[in-house]
Design an enzyme around this catalytic site. Structure first.
Site, PDB file in Angstrom:
ATOM      1  CB  ALA A  73      -0.570  -0.129   0.845  1.00  0.00           C
ATOM      2  CB  THR A  74       3.812   2.201   1.263  1.00  0.00           C
ATOM      3  OG1 THR A  74       3.827   1.901   2.633  1.00  0.00           O
ATOM      4  CG2 THR A  74       5.215   3.289   1.354  1.00  0.00           C
ATOM      5  CG  ASN A 153      -3.591   3.900   9.623  1.00  0.00           C
ATOM      6  OD1 ASN A 153      -3.958   4.693   9.448  1.00  0.00           O
ATOM      7  ND2 ASN A 153      -2.131   3.840  10.717  1.00  0.00           N
ATOM      8  CD  GLN A 181      -5.548  -1.136   9.157  1.00  0.00           C
ATOM      9  OE1 GLN A 181      -5.824  -2.197   9.248  1.00  0.00           O
ATOM     10  NE2 GLN A 181      -4.284  -1.506   9.470  1.00  0.00           N
ATOM     11  CB  SER A 201      -1.159  -3.544   1.533  1.00  0.00           C
ATOM     12  OG  SER A 201      -0.089  -4.226   2.029  1.00  0.00           O
ATOM     13  CG  HIS A 203       1.374  -6.410   5.164  1.00  0.00           C
ATOM     14  ND1 HIS A 203       1.627  -6.223   6.566  1.00  0.00           N
ATOM     15  CD2 HIS A 203       1.875  -5.653   4.660  1.00  0.00           C
ATOM     16  CE1 HIS A 203       2.184  -4.907   6.548  1.00  0.00           C
ATOM     17  NE2 HIS A 203       2.032  -4.828   4.862  1.00  0.00           N
ATOM     18  CB  THR A 242      10.187  -9.840 -12.781  1.00  0.00           C
ATOM     19  OG1 THR A 242      10.917  -9.818 -14.039  1.00  0.00           O
ATOM     20  CG2 THR A 242       9.070 -10.819 -12.932  1.00  0.00           C
ATOM     21  CB  CYS A 328       9.903   4.613  21.979  1.00  0.00           C
ATOM     22  SG  CYS A 328       9.624   4.923  23.830  1.00  0.00           S
TER      23      CYS A 328
HETATM   24  C1  LIG Z   1      -0.127  -0.359   6.706  1.00  0.00           C
HETATM   25  C2  LIG Z   1      -0.973   0.434   6.013  1.00  0.00           C
HETATM   26  C3  LIG Z   1      -0.511   1.084   4.937  1.00  0.00           C
HETATM   27  C4  LIG Z   1       1.318   0.580   4.583  1.00  0.00           C
HETATM   28  O1  LIG Z   1       0.733  -0.400   3.767  1.00  0.00           O
HETATM   29  P1  LIG Z   1       2.271  -2.120   2.951  1.00  0.00           P
HETATM   30  O2  LIG Z   1       1.634  -2.565   2.795  1.00  0.00           O
HETATM   31  O3  LIG Z   1       3.055  -2.537   4.628  1.00  0.00           O
HETATM   32  O4  LIG Z   1       3.232  -0.825   2.556  1.00  0.00           O
HETATM   33  C5  LIG Z   1      -0.374   1.856   4.332  1.00  0.00           C
HETATM   34  N1  LIG Z   1      -1.945   2.915   4.900  1.00  0.00           N
HETATM   35  C6  LIG Z   1      -2.863   2.489   5.661  1.00  0.00           C
HETATM   36  C7  LIG Z   1      -4.179   2.788   6.401  1.00  0.00           C
HETATM   37  C8  LIG Z   1      -1.757   1.041   6.260  1.00  0.00           C
HETATM   38  O5  LIG Z   1      -2.438   0.828   7.813  1.00  0.00           O
END
Ligand SMILES: *Cc1c(COP(=O)(O)O)cnc(C)c1O
Length: 404
Positions: A73-74, A153, A181, A201, A203, A242, A328
């Site tokens: 997602a980044t 999130n 999310q 995303s 994960h 790829t 932190c």
């Molecule tokens: C985890 C998250 C991301 C980043 O996703 P990645 O796949 O880890 O790069 C972006 N936006 C939100 C709201 C997230 O919770």
């Protein structure tokens, strides 16, 4: 009996065993490059990639051709925001977002602001919601993009997405949403909600890390993006490289499972979340729920425990994985910018804990957690100078925290 409870599912989720099973052949025998057009290894990989595309598209009511694979997602957020801003710069250079977006949205917006664009950062209400009126008020003739998340999130608050999408459509402004999310937890429909670009995303939905997708609308209007990287012209030229075939297979399977189980699983998670809140609020005074009670994700509970510090509290139950609003960072203790962004004071932000529940949590996990947290809070409060100060009538919002 000792157990370990994972309640940090908004940070990442474990791989669902069914997802792993779907992926394994593509990590072994079916190792082909999906761009190889001349032999069976390539065809087999391409077929798997297209199946994944259809699975993800179905989950958001899109056409498979509108799904672009990314590394997460980044990358999707960066590609959507920078790609659209660069492609449509001749139409205007104004972008709208909010103070509490994920850093993957905020940081590209800051980059744009430093490079000739103007960015409006909307302040959500005290529960984390941005209203359609707020959006309408800041749209201008040179606005090219609005980026607002479906669900936050940290606090789980849901935005009025359909209304915001409609307001953008009225003005001919592109609408991007970070659905990382929300995807798999609440229904999302890119047509009904007027979404032009959507990030997700693997994960966060029990799929693998390192795979994500960007939905890019193809009609009404046809959205074009300037790519961030150049190469073989994969993914309609928007994202060369790829393809991560096992990752795509995993994300596709994870999306299909999440969509199929959503009604029952959302209800189950909301029940567990409410049970956790009841278990805490019935036994503790001085706790505050951060977020919106009506419009929220089923799995996220963000709570501030007055007079205790989040990081110390977490150390009081090291067999439960959660995250705190006072992360932190190096030498300083900076409270969560999300909580700050919705107007939560430093004292409450520092004392916040995010519990994010997931598919593998049970009622026993929740009851155990409530018990452990209540004990840790009571223990810390019994020794807390803050509690004594509060009882002595000192306003804690005037306390200067270390690092400021
Ligand atoms: C985890 C998250 C991301 C980043 O996703 P990645 O796949 O880890 O790069 C972006 N936006 C939100 C709201 C997230 O919770």
């Amino acid at each position: 009996m000792s157990r370990f409870v994972y309640l940090d599912n908004n940070a990442t989720t474990p791989l669902d065993p069914r997802v792993l099973e779907a992926m394994l052949p593509y990590l072994q025998d079916k190792f082909g490059n999906a761009a190889s057009r001349s032999h069976r290894f390539g065809w087999e990989a391409e077929e798997a990639v297209e199946k994944g595309r259809a699975q993800v598209a179905t989950a958001i009511h899109a056409d498979p051709k509108e799904i672009i694979w990314t590394s997460g997602a980044t990358e999707s957020d960066n590609l959507a925001i920078l790609g659209a801003a660069r492609m449509y710069a001749d139409r205007g250079k104004h972008v709208v977002t909010s103070l509490i977006e994920h850093k993957a949205v905020i940081d590209p917006c800051h980059y744009l602001a430093q490079n000739g664009y103007e960015v409006t950062f909307l302040t959500p209400d005290r529960t984390g919601r941005v209203s359609v009126e707020q959006v309408r008020q800041v749209l201008r003739d040179d606005t090219i993009l609005v980026s607002l998340m479906v669900a936050n999130n940290e606090i789980g608050t849901l935005n009025p997405l359909g209304e915001i999408g409609a307001a953008c459509k009225e003005r001919g402004v592109l609408f991007h949403t970070d659905a990382t999310q929300a995807f798999g937890k609440v229904p999302i429909d890119v047509e009904v909600m007027g979404i032009d670009l959507l990030s997700l995303s693997g994960h966060k939905i029990y799929g693998p890390k390192g795979i994500g997708a960007l939905y890019v609308r193809r009609r009404n209007p046809r959205v074009r993006l300037q790519p961030l990287q150049y190469g073989g012209g994969h993914e309609r030229g928007m994202r060369s490289g790829t393809l991560n075939v096992p990752g795509i297979v995993g994300l596709g399977a994870a999306a299909e499972i999440a969509l199929g189980e959503m009604p029952a699983e959302s209800a189950r998670l909301a029940g567990l979340r409410d049970r956790l809140w009841a278990g805490l609020s019935e036994r503790l005074t001085g706790i505050v729920l951060n977020g919106n009670v009506e419009h929220r994700l089923p799995n996220t509970l963000n709570v501030s425990f007055l007079y205790v510090e989040g990081e110390s509290l977490m150390m009081g139950f090291n067999d439960i994985a959660v995250s705190s609003g006072s992360a932190c960072t190096s030498a300083s203790l900076e409270p969560s910018y999300v909580l700050k962004g919705i107007g939560v004071g430093d004292d409450l932000a520092h004392s916040s804990i995010r519990f994010s529940l997931g598919r593998f949590n049970t009622t026993e996990d929740i009851d155990y957690t409530a018990e452990r947290v209540v004990a840790a809070v009571n223990h810390l409060r019994s020794m807390s100078p803050l509690q004594e100060m509060a009882e002595a009538g000192i306003d804690l919002s005037t306390v200067q925290w270390a690092g400021h």
